[in-house]
Design a protein around this motif. Structure first.
Motif, PDB file in Angstrom:
ATOM      1  N   ASN A  30      89.711   9.669 -72.333  1.00  0.00           N
ATOM      2  CA  ASN A  30      90.006  10.230 -71.017  1.00  0.00           C
ATOM      3  C   ASN A  30      89.231  11.530 -70.815  1.00  0.00           C
ATOM      4  O   ASN A  30      88.703  12.116 -71.758  1.00  0.00           O
ATOM      5  CB  ASN A  30      91.502  10.526 -70.875  1.00  0.00           C
ATOM      6  N   SER A  31      89.230  12.019 -69.594  1.00  0.00           N
ATOM      7  CA  SER A  31      88.619  13.297 -69.267  1.00  0.00           C
ATOM      8  C   SER A  31      89.361  14.423 -69.985  1.00  0.00           C
ATOM      9  O   SER A  31      90.575  14.361 -70.161  1.00  0.00           O
ATOM     10  CB  SER A  31      88.687  13.512 -67.755  1.00  0.00           C
ATOM     11  N   ILE A  32      88.621  15.450 -70.385  1.00  0.00           N
ATOM     12  CA  ILE A  32      89.253  16.609 -71.029  1.00  0.00           C
ATOM     13  C   ILE A  32      89.156  17.843 -70.130  1.00  0.00           C
ATOM     14  O   ILE A  32      89.125  18.963 -70.599  1.00  0.00           O
ATOM     15  CB  ILE A  32      88.666  16.890 -72.426  1.00  0.00           C
ATOM     16  N   VAL A  33      89.130  17.609 -68.828  1.00  0.00           N
ATOM     17  CA  VAL A  33      88.995  18.705 -67.869  1.00  0.00           C
ATOM     18  C   VAL A  33      90.216  19.623 -67.905  1.00  0.00           C
ATOM     19  O   VAL A  33      90.087  20.841 -67.818  1.00  0.00           O
ATOM     20  CB  VAL A  33      88.776  18.151 -66.443  1.00  0.00           C
ATOM     21  N   ASN A  34      91.399  19.040 -68.051  1.00  0.00           N
ATOM     22  CA  ASN A  34      92.632  19.830 -68.018  1.00  0.00           C
ATOM     23  C   ASN A  34      92.996  20.352 -69.397  1.00  0.00           C
ATOM     24  O   ASN A  34      92.752  19.696 -70.407  1.00  0.00           O
ATOM     25  CB  ASN A  34      93.785  18.986 -67.487  1.00  0.00           C
TER      26      ASN A  34
END
Length: 75
Positions: A30-34
């Protein structure tokens, strides 16, 4: 968290009164933006102390925290 796991690495055996650094890494597709807040605990806090939680910042896959060997009570 779906599609995500955590891995611990580093650190050396810690003795009373000493510290060692551990790294916690999020393994994800998954994205690790947060940012990700991870709760920590010790099975025996009279021997080893860890912070209550650590935050892996957004955009980063890992963070480092300190593990502390607890000095025995001088009774």
């Amino acid at each position: 968290v779906g599609g995500q796991s955590l891995a611990l690495s580093g650190g050396t055996p810690v003795v009373a009164g000493a510290t060692t650094n551990m790294t916690i890494t999020r393994v994800t597709t998954n994205s690790i933006v947060n940012p990700l807040v991870v709760s920590l605990s010790s099975d025996d806090s009279s021997i080893v102390g860890v912070p209550a939680s650590v935050t892996i910042p957004g955009g980063q896959s890992n963070t480092t925290f300190v593990v502390t060997g607890v000095a025995p009570d001088a009774s």
